[in-house]
Enzyme design. Structure first.
Site, mmCIF file in Angstrom:
data_model
loop_
_atom_site.group_PDB
_atom_site.id
_atom_site.type_symbol
_atom_site.label_atom_id
_atom_site.label_comp_id
_atom_site.label_asym_id
_atom_site.label_seq_id
_atom_site.Cartn_x
_atom_site.Cartn_y
_atom_site.Cartn_z
ATOM 1 N N SER A 133 47.937 38.061 13.003
ATOM 2 C CA SER A 133 47.383 38.890 14.065
ATOM 3 C C SER A 133 48.086 38.512 15.370
ATOM 4 O O SER A 133 48.082 37.346 15.761
ATOM 5 C CB SER A 133 45.879 38.624 14.158
ATOM 6 O OG SER A 133 45.303 39.353 15.202
ATOM 7 N N LYS A 159 49.807 42.463 12.339
ATOM 8 C CA LYS A 159 48.716 43.238 12.966
ATOM 9 C C LYS A 159 48.860 43.084 14.470
ATOM 10 O O LYS A 159 48.919 41.964 14.990
ATOM 11 C CB LYS A 159 47.374 42.699 12.466
ATOM 12 C CG LYS A 159 46.172 42.964 13.355
ATOM 13 C CD LYS A 159 44.883 42.687 12.596
ATOM 14 C CE LYS A 159 43.842 41.996 13.454
ATOM 15 N NZ LYS A 159 42.586 41.731 12.724
ATOM 16 N N LEU A 160 48.922 44.204 15.161
ATOM 17 C CA LEU A 160 49.012 44.183 16.624
ATOM 18 C C LEU A 160 47.642 44.462 17.200
ATOM 19 O O LEU A 160 46.982 45.448 16.838
ATOM 20 C CB LEU A 160 49.987 45.250 17.122
ATOM 21 C CG LEU A 160 51.425 45.198 16.601
ATOM 22 C CD1 LEU A 160 52.240 46.326 17.245
ATOM 23 C CD2 LEU A 160 52.059 43.835 16.872
ATOM 24 N N LYS A 161 47.219 43.622 18.134
ATOM 25 C CA LYS A 161 46.007 43.923 18.882
ATOM 26 C C LYS A 161 46.344 45.026 19.882
ATOM 27 O O LYS A 161 47.396 44.968 20.537
ATOM 28 C CB LYS A 161 45.542 42.663 19.621
ATOM 29 C CG LYS A 161 44.995 41.594 18.690
ATOM 30 C CD LYS A 161 43.692 42.044 18.059
ATOM 31 C CE LYS A 161 42.957 40.889 17.406
ATOM 32 N NZ LYS A 161 41.655 41.315 16.852
ATOM 33 N N ASN A 189 39.445 46.235 18.321
ATOM 34 C CA ASN A 189 38.208 45.538 18.686
ATOM 35 C C ASN A 189 37.295 46.414 19.541
ATOM 36 O O ASN A 189 36.814 45.995 20.601
ATOM 37 C CB ASN A 189 38.503 44.208 19.390
ATOM 38 C CG ASN A 189 39.033 43.150 18.438
ATOM 39 O OD1 ASN A 189 40.208 42.788 18.508
ATOM 40 N ND2 ASN A 189 38.203 42.669 17.528
ATOM 41 N N GLU A 212 42.142 49.368 12.811
ATOM 42 C CA GLU A 212 40.918 48.574 12.643
ATOM 43 C C GLU A 212 39.998 48.740 13.851
ATOM 44 O O GLU A 212 40.438 48.590 14.994
ATOM 45 C CB GLU A 212 41.339 47.103 12.468
ATOM 46 C CG GLU A 212 40.202 46.117 12.295
ATOM 47 C CD GLU A 212 40.733 44.679 12.082
ATOM 48 O OE1 GLU A 212 41.954 44.513 11.851
ATOM 49 O OE2 GLU A 212 39.922 43.750 12.167
ATOM 50 N N ASP A 237 35.683 46.497 10.972
ATOM 51 C CA ASP A 237 35.486 45.049 11.056
ATOM 52 C C ASP A 237 34.090 44.818 11.640
ATOM 53 O O ASP A 237 33.107 44.668 10.902
ATOM 54 C CB ASP A 237 36.613 44.444 11.930
ATOM 55 C CG ASP A 237 36.441 42.976 12.283
ATOM 56 O OD1 ASP A 237 35.418 42.383 11.917
ATOM 57 O OD2 ASP A 237 37.333 42.401 12.956
HETATM 58 O O1 SMG Z 1 42.076 34.099 12.378
HETATM 59 O O2 SMG Z 1 44.010 35.065 12.527
HETATM 60 C C1 SMG Z 1 42.822 34.966 12.842
HETATM 61 C C2 SMG Z 1 42.274 35.935 13.854
HETATM 62 C C3 SMG Z 1 42.526 37.330 13.478
HETATM 63 O O3 SMG Z 1 42.596 39.110 15.018
HETATM 64 C C4 SMG Z 1 41.910 38.320 14.436
HETATM 65 N N1 SMG Z 1 40.566 38.264 14.594
HETATM 66 O O4 SMG Z 1 38.899 41.302 15.341
HETATM 67 O O5 SMG Z 1 39.924 40.700 13.587
HETATM 68 C C5 SMG Z 1 39.545 40.452 14.744
HETATM 69 C C6 SMG Z 1 39.856 39.165 15.452
HETATM 70 C C7 SMG Z 1 38.591 38.503 15.924
HETATM 71 C C8 SMG Z 1 38.790 37.247 16.673
HETATM 72 S S1 SMG Z 1 39.524 37.513 18.167
HETATM 73 C C9 SMG Z 1 39.287 36.168 19.202
HETATM 74 MG MG MG Z 2 39.219 42.871 13.921
#
Ligand code: SMG
Ligand code: MG
Length: 366
Positions: A133, A159-161, A189, A212, A237
Site C-alpha cells: 500500500s 495499491k495507491l492511496k 478510505n 477500495e 473495507d
Molecule cells: O498494513 O500495509 C498495511 C496497511 C495497508 O493501506 C493499508 N491500510 O484502508 O486499507 C486501509 C489502510 C488502513 C490503515 S491506514 C493508516
Molecule cells: Mg482500505
C-alpha cells in the site's frame, strides 16, 4: 482453558517513512498488545486500532479501556476462542478490541495444542503473494520513485492511496511509467461522495483491479449505485464489520470484492466466516493490513493462505513499515511471504526488542 491473567502492553513503533492516507498521516504506530496467560501456554493478540479514531471509530486508548473494563470481566472461567466471541457479544461494537482478546486466546489455545494458525484456519498454501500500500505523496515524481522501489523489492501488486485531487493523475503516471502488466488498485478510505462518480469513472481507463472504499463506511446503498456506474470492480473495507455486513453488501450489489481485516471484523473466526460466505457467492477476497507488527502479520499471512484469498493482500514485509520488528522480520521472497508453521502464530516477540519499544504494561489477574 483457564486464564490466569492478561497483560496489556503498549509499544511505540516508529515508521520508516510517513504513511499518508485521505484521513491523516501516520509517523509511528502506537500498538496495544494483549498477552493471555494460561497454565498451558501464553497467547498474543495485536489490537489494530490506531491512535486516533480516523480510520474507524475505535482508537487505542479506548480499546485498552473497553478490554480492561468490559471485555475481560465478561470472559467465562473456562474459555476457548469460540467462547470468547459468544461471551463478548452483549458489548456493542469495539470489534478491534474484541479481536485482540480473541486472537490472544486462540493463540494460547493453538500453542497448547501444537497447531498453527494456518492449519487451524484452513490454509491451503504455504506462502502468499504480497502487495504493498503506497501512501499519498507530495508529488508524482516522489510517488513514482516509491513505486519503483517496491516493484524492485518484488511486490506483485501496488495499491495507491487516493483522495480528491490525488487520483487520476497519479494513477495515470504509474500506468505510463510501469506499464499495463502491473497489478494496480486504489484505496480512497471513504474520501468521496456519489457526486464524484464521474471523476471515479475516469479511473476505468486504467484497468485497475479494484477501487477500495470510495464512499462512507455506512453507505452500502450508495456504493451499490456507484458500482453500477463503474466498470472497475468495487471493493469494500471500512463498510464490512461482520459477516452480516458482507451478506448485505453482496445482496445489494455494493461490492464484488471484499478486503478482509480480522481486526475490523472482530477476529479471525469472523474473518473466516466472511471468507466462506464470499467464496460461496463468488466474491473475491484479499487480506488487508493495519500496519501490524510481526505478531499481527503472522496471523494475517496464515489467513491469506485460505482458498478464497485470490488477490494479493496488503501483507507486506516487516521493513515496509518498521526498521526493527518485534519478531523476526517477515521478509519477501520472490514477492511472497511464507506462512508460519509453528504452533499458534508461529512467531515470538524478541524479548529485548519488545522491552525497548514498550511504553507501558498492565497486569490484570482474572
Ligand atoms: O498494513 O500495509 C498495511 C496497511 C495497508 O493501506 C493499508 N491500510 O484502508 O486499507 C486501509 C489502510 C488502513 C490503515 S491506514 C493508516
Ligand atoms: Mg482500505
Amino acid at each position: 482453558m483457564k486464564i490466569t491473567g492478561v497483560e496489556l502492553r503498549r509499544i511505540a513503533m516508529p515508521l520508516v517513512s510517513p504513511f499518508r492516507t485521505s484521513f491523516g498521516t501516520e509517523t509511528a504506530r502506537d500498538v496495544l498488545l494483549v498477552r493471555v496467560v494460561t497454565p498451558e501456554a501464553e497467547g498474543w493478540g495485536e489490537c489494530v486500532a490506531m491512535a486516533e479514531p480516523l480510520y474507524s471509530s475505535e482508537y487505542v486508548d479506548g480499546a485498552a479501556e473497553v478490554i480492561r473494563r468490559f471485555l475481560l470481566p465478561a470472559l467465562p472461567p473456562e474459555v476457548d476462542a469460540h467462547a470468547v466471541g459468544r461471551a463478548l457479544e452483549p458489548v456493542k461494537g469495539h470489534r478491534m478490541a474484541k479481536a485482540a482478546v480473541e486472537t490472544a486466546v486462540l493463540d494460547a489455545q493453538l500453542r497448547a495444542a501444537g497447531e498453527s494458525f494456518g492449519r487451524y484456519l484452513g490454509a491451503v498454501r504455504d506462502r502468499v503473494p504480497c502487495g504493498v500500500s503506497v501512501g499519498i505523496m507530495d508529488s508524482v515524481p516522489r510517488l513514482l520513485d516509491a513505486v519503483e522501489g517496491y516493484l524492485a523489492e518484488g511486490y506483485v501488486r501496488i495499491k495507491l492511496k487516493i483522495e480528491p485531487g490525488w487520483d487520476v493523475e497519479p494513477v495515470r503516471a504509474v500506468r505510463e511509467r510501469f506499464g499495463d502488466a502491473v497489478l494496480l488498485q486504489v484505496d480512497a478510505n471513504a474520501a468521496y461522495t456519489l457526486a464524484d462518480a464521474p471523476r471515479l469513472a475516469r479511473l476505468d481507463a486504467f484497468d485497475l483491479l479494484l477501487i477500495e472504499q470510495p464512499l462512507a463506511h455506512d453507505d452500502l446503498v450508495q456504493h451499490a449505485r456507484l458500482a453500477r456506474r463503474l466498470r472497475t470492480p468495487l471493493c469494500l473495507d471500512e463498510s464490512i464489520e461482520s459477516a452480516a455486513h458482507a451478506a448485505a453488501a453482496i445482496e445489494l450489489g455494493a461490492c464484488s470484492i471484499v478486503n478482509i481485516k480480522p481486526g475490523r471484523v472482530g477476529g479471525y473466526l469472523e474473518a473466516r466466516r466472511i471468507h466462506d460466505l464470499c467464496r460461496a457467492h463468488g466474491i473475491a477476497v484479499w487480506c488487508g493490513g493495519m500496519l501490524e507488527t510481526g505478531l499481527g502479520r503472522a496471523a494475517n499471512v496464515a489467513l491469506a493462505a485460505l482458498p478464497g484469498f485470490t488477490l494479493p493482500g496488503d501483507t507486506s514485509a516487516s521493513r515496509r513499515y518498521f526498521a526493527t520488528d518485534v519478531t523476526e522480520p517477515f521478509e519477501l521472497r520472490d514477492g511472497h511471504l511464507d506462512v508460519p508453521t509453528g504452533p499458534g502464530l508461529g512467531v515470538e516477540p524478541l524479548p529485548e526488542i519488545l522491552d525497548e519499544v514498550t511504553t507501558s504494561t498492565e497486569w490484570i489477574p482474572l
